[in-house]
Design an enzyme around this catalytic site. Structure first.
Site, PDB file in Angstrom:
ATOM      1  N   TRP A  56      54.720  64.489  41.507  1.00 53.97           N
ATOM      2  CA  TRP A  56      55.464  65.093  40.415  1.00 53.97           C
ATOM      3  C   TRP A  56      56.432  66.040  41.103  1.00 53.97           C
ATOM      4  O   TRP A  56      56.043  66.764  42.032  1.00 53.97           O
ATOM      5  CB  TRP A  56      54.564  65.937  39.516  1.00 53.97           C
ATOM      6  CG  TRP A  56      53.566  65.259  38.637  1.00 53.97           C
ATOM      7  CD1 TRP A  56      52.222  65.502  38.657  1.00 53.97           C
ATOM      8  CD2 TRP A  56      53.770  64.319  37.576  1.00 53.97           C
ATOM      9  NE1 TRP A  56      51.611  64.762  37.681  1.00 53.97           N
ATOM     10  CE2 TRP A  56      52.535  64.033  37.000  1.00 53.97           C
ATOM     11  CE3 TRP A  56      54.915  63.668  37.049  1.00 53.97           C
ATOM     12  CZ2 TRP A  56      52.381  63.133  35.939  1.00 53.97           C
ATOM     13  CZ3 TRP A  56      54.755  62.777  35.993  1.00 53.97           C
ATOM     14  CH2 TRP A  56      53.501  62.524  35.458  1.00 53.97           C
ATOM     15  N   ARG A 103      52.396  69.572  53.722  1.00 54.35           N
ATOM     16  CA  ARG A 103      52.264  68.220  54.273  1.00 54.35           C
ATOM     17  C   ARG A 103      53.345  67.906  55.303  1.00 54.35           C
ATOM     18  O   ARG A 103      53.184  67.018  56.113  1.00 54.35           O
ATOM     19  CB  ARG A 103      52.296  67.175  53.151  1.00 54.35           C
ATOM     20  CG  ARG A 103      53.668  67.014  52.523  1.00 54.35           C
ATOM     21  CD  ARG A 103      53.640  66.326  51.180  1.00 54.35           C
ATOM     22  NE  ARG A 103      53.281  64.930  51.297  1.00 54.35           N
ATOM     23  CZ  ARG A 103      53.214  64.081  50.264  1.00 54.35           C
ATOM     24  NH1 ARG A 103      53.469  64.516  49.035  1.00 54.35           N
ATOM     25  NH2 ARG A 103      52.888  62.845  50.436  1.00 54.35           N
ATOM     26  N   HIS A 108      50.658  57.683  41.686  1.00 54.18           N
ATOM     27  CA  HIS A 108      49.850  58.270  42.767  1.00 54.18           C
ATOM     28  C   HIS A 108      48.479  57.608  42.836  1.00 54.18           C
ATOM     29  O   HIS A 108      47.658  57.953  43.681  1.00 54.18           O
ATOM     30  CB  HIS A 108      49.699  59.784  42.577  1.00 54.18           C
ATOM     31  CG  HIS A 108      50.904  60.545  43.033  1.00 54.18           C
ATOM     32  ND1 HIS A 108      50.902  61.411  44.091  1.00 54.18           N
ATOM     33  CD2 HIS A 108      52.181  60.518  42.576  1.00 54.18           C
ATOM     34  CE1 HIS A 108      52.116  61.902  44.263  1.00 54.18           C
ATOM     35  NE2 HIS A 108      52.902  61.380  43.359  1.00 54.18           N
ATOM     36  N   HIS A 165      47.525  63.255  48.702  1.00 56.67           N
ATOM     37  CA  HIS A 165      48.315  63.317  47.471  1.00 56.67           C
ATOM     38  C   HIS A 165      48.164  62.080  46.581  1.00 56.67           C
ATOM     39  O   HIS A 165      48.773  62.012  45.522  1.00 56.67           O
ATOM     40  CB  HIS A 165      49.793  63.538  47.805  1.00 56.67           C
ATOM     41  CG  HIS A 165      50.058  64.848  48.497  1.00 56.67           C
ATOM     42  ND1 HIS A 165      50.686  65.910  47.875  1.00 56.67           N
ATOM     43  CD2 HIS A 165      49.737  65.271  49.742  1.00 56.67           C
ATOM     44  CE1 HIS A 165      50.755  66.930  48.728  1.00 56.67           C
ATOM     45  NE2 HIS A 165      50.189  66.564  49.868  1.00 56.67           N
ATOM     46  N   HIS A 184      59.016  55.259  41.926  1.00 58.48           N
ATOM     47  CA  HIS A 184      58.133  56.420  42.091  1.00 58.48           C
ATOM     48  C   HIS A 184      58.883  57.713  41.771  1.00 58.48           C
ATOM     49  O   HIS A 184      58.384  58.580  41.044  1.00 58.48           O
ATOM     50  CB  HIS A 184      57.587  56.461  43.534  1.00 58.48           C
ATOM     51  CG  HIS A 184      56.512  57.479  43.718  1.00 58.48           C
ATOM     52  ND1 HIS A 184      55.171  57.164  43.697  1.00 58.48           N
ATOM     53  CD2 HIS A 184      56.572  58.819  43.894  1.00 58.48           C
ATOM     54  CE1 HIS A 184      54.458  58.264  43.859  1.00 58.48           C
ATOM     55  NE2 HIS A 184      55.293  59.290  43.986  1.00 58.48           N
ATOM     56  N   ASP A 212      58.206  60.857  39.105  1.00 53.71           N
ATOM     57  CA  ASP A 212      57.969  62.224  39.584  1.00 53.71           C
ATOM     58  C   ASP A 212      58.959  63.214  38.997  1.00 53.71           C
ATOM     59  O   ASP A 212      58.581  64.316  38.611  1.00 53.71           O
ATOM     60  CB  ASP A 212      58.171  62.296  41.113  1.00 53.71           C
ATOM     61  CG  ASP A 212      56.955  61.870  41.908  1.00 53.71           C
ATOM     62  OD1 ASP A 212      55.870  61.742  41.323  1.00 53.71           O
ATOM     63  OD2 ASP A 212      57.116  61.677  43.127  1.00 53.71           O
ATOM     64  N   ASP A 225      48.832  65.821  40.919  1.00 51.69           N
ATOM     65  CA  ASP A 225      49.189  64.515  41.499  1.00 51.69           C
ATOM     66  C   ASP A 225      48.373  63.355  40.934  1.00 51.69           C
ATOM     67  O   ASP A 225      48.914  62.278  40.673  1.00 51.69           O
ATOM     68  CB  ASP A 225      48.970  64.535  43.021  1.00 51.69           C
ATOM     69  CG  ASP A 225      50.173  65.077  43.780  1.00 51.69           C
ATOM     70  OD1 ASP A 225      51.259  65.195  43.189  1.00 51.69           O
ATOM     71  OD2 ASP A 225      50.005  65.365  44.982  1.00 51.69           O
ATOM     72  N   ASP A 257      52.874  70.303  48.858  1.00 50.18           N
ATOM     73  CA  ASP A 257      54.018  69.439  49.209  1.00 50.18           C
ATOM     74  C   ASP A 257      54.824  70.018  50.366  1.00 50.18           C
ATOM     75  O   ASP A 257      55.492  69.275  51.087  1.00 50.18           O
ATOM     76  CB  ASP A 257      54.932  69.232  47.995  1.00 50.18           C
ATOM     77  CG  ASP A 257      54.449  68.078  47.122  1.00 50.18           C
ATOM     78  OD1 ASP A 257      53.727  67.190  47.636  1.00 50.18           O
ATOM     79  OD2 ASP A 257      54.793  68.068  45.928  1.00 50.18           O
ATOM     80  N   HIS A 311      47.491  71.707  42.985  1.00 47.17           N
ATOM     81  CA  HIS A 311      48.453  70.633  43.238  1.00 47.17           C
ATOM     82  C   HIS A 311      47.849  69.238  43.013  1.00 47.17           C
ATOM     83  O   HIS A 311      48.446  68.391  42.345  1.00 47.17           O
ATOM     84  CB  HIS A 311      48.983  70.745  44.668  1.00 47.17           C
ATOM     85  CG  HIS A 311      50.058  69.748  44.964  1.00 47.17           C
ATOM     86  ND1 HIS A 311      51.391  69.984  44.689  1.00 47.17           N
ATOM     87  CD2 HIS A 311      50.002  68.488  45.476  1.00 47.17           C
ATOM     88  CE1 HIS A 311      52.102  68.919  45.028  1.00 47.17           C
ATOM     89  NE2 HIS A 311      51.290  68.002  45.512  1.00 47.17           N
ATOM     90  N   HIS A 327      54.742  69.915  38.638  1.00 46.18           N
ATOM     91  CA  HIS A 327      53.552  70.629  39.133  1.00 46.18           C
ATOM     92  C   HIS A 327      53.461  72.034  38.537  1.00 46.18           C
ATOM     93  O   HIS A 327      52.383  72.512  38.198  1.00 46.18           O
ATOM     94  CB  HIS A 327      53.589  70.717  40.661  1.00 46.18           C
ATOM     95  CG  HIS A 327      53.097  69.470  41.318  1.00 46.18           C
ATOM     96  ND1 HIS A 327      51.768  69.109  41.309  1.00 46.18           N
ATOM     97  CD2 HIS A 327      53.746  68.482  41.978  1.00 46.18           C
ATOM     98  CE1 HIS A 327      51.624  67.961  41.954  1.00 46.18           C
ATOM     99  NE2 HIS A 327      52.802  67.547  42.360  1.00 46.18           N
TER     100      HIS A 327
END
Ligand SMILES: *[C@@H]1O[C@H](CO)[C@@H](O)[C@H](O)[C@H]1NC(C)=O
Ligand SMILES: [Zn+2]
Length: 291
Positions: free
Chosen positions: A22, A69, A147, A81, A170, A174, A141, A66, A137, A27
């Protein structure tokens, strides 16, 4: 949804934001909804863990995972995620923990790990705070249908356009569709959307569904609980994300009828994620869902 090495390396070196969850605004919306449903003791508990006594204490950390990562220290967390359901949409959808949660972990194992760590009395303050940020988070997700799907890298490899802009399936789930719907992408957009969805849960569209969203929730079994959430979300891959398969979507502009049919699902999944996150945080802090 796996990452392409080249893409992630490009990120680490460029440091540019690259949303594969997202988007930030989605989020933050989930976090604000949760803030609206946690009990007072839960709020105090997590404000203390996060060292933030403002009303934005959850939204402010909703996108931490995010960012993390793409740091070299956080590379190991990339698979956390998503869960790569090896199903066969649109004819059959389904997630299987032992089949689909890879060796490096997945969103379900991550929710388990960080739920345990956030309750630790021996980990450092920083590690407990990190665990809280991760939970905020990843509960978000897991509610994005792509996801919970392996096909075409969770739709990242399905090229589409949206309002004339080249992107992928995707990414429109998001970011593009939520932003078109709300007309914004900032934390204040998120706060406003969360207020609307909170009302919809309390007295509107979702008021008769919300209790059912907590069916099966069990703090002593984070894997079973988050697998229910993953199944629920993955089912939308067959019904809404690609009901007629991939080829009818490829290179099409999806800002018309597709957007109209997807948006109610996106909105419901964001609302559900926020409500379930509140229940999960309440369970962690007080032992009851509080809802
Ligand atoms: C749990 O989280 C910690 C901190 O991020 C990480 O080092 C560890 O590998 C994780 N363990 C599992 C099983 O996911
Ligand atoms: Zn994410």
């Amino acid at each position: 949804m796996k990452f392409k090495i080249a893409v992630s390396v490009a990120f680490v070196t460029s440091g540019l934001p690259f949303c594969l969850a997202w988007g930030d605004m989605g989020h933050q919306t989930v976090a604000y909804i949760a803030s609206n449903f946690v009990t007072t003791p839960t709020k105090t508990h997590f404000q203390k863990i996060l060292g933030d006594t403002t009303t934005d204490y959850l939204a402010a950390v909703a996108t931490y995972a995010d960012t993390y990562r793409y740091t070299s220290a956080g590379l190991y967390s990339r698979p956390y995620h998503f869960i790569d359901a090896q199903d066969n949409p649109p004819s059959s959808c389904g997630v299987d923990y032992s089949r689909d949660c890879g060796k490096g972990g997945c969103v379900v194992s991550a929710i388990k790990n960080y739920t345990s760590r956030v309750q630790s009395t021996t980990l450092s303050t920083a590690n407990v705070a990190q665990a809280a940020k991760m939970i905020v988070h990843f509960v978000g997700d897991i509610h994005q249908p792509l996801h919970d799907e392996n096909l075409d890298v969770g739709g990242n490899d399905i090229d589409v356009t949206f309002n004339g802009v080249s992107t992928n399936l995707h990414h429109i789930w998001d970011t593009n569709m939520p932003e078109m719907y709300t007309g914004g992408s900032t934390i204040s957009t998120a706060k406003t959307w969360a207020t609307t969805l909170t009302k919809a849960i309390n007295t509107g569209t979702y008021s008769s569904d919300a209790a059912g969203w907590l069916t099966g929730i069990d703090i002593t079994d984070p894997v079973a609980t988050s697998m229910l959430w993953a199944q629920d979300s993955n089912a939308f891959v067959c019904t809404t994300v690609m009901p007629d398969g991939v080829s009818v979507l490829e290179n099409e502009d999806l800002s018309g009828d597709y957007y109209t049919s997807a948006m109610p699902v996106i909105e419901e999944q964001i609302a559900k994620a926020g409500y379930r996150l509140a229940a999960w945080l309440n369970l962690i802090a007080t032992g009851s869902t509080g809802l």
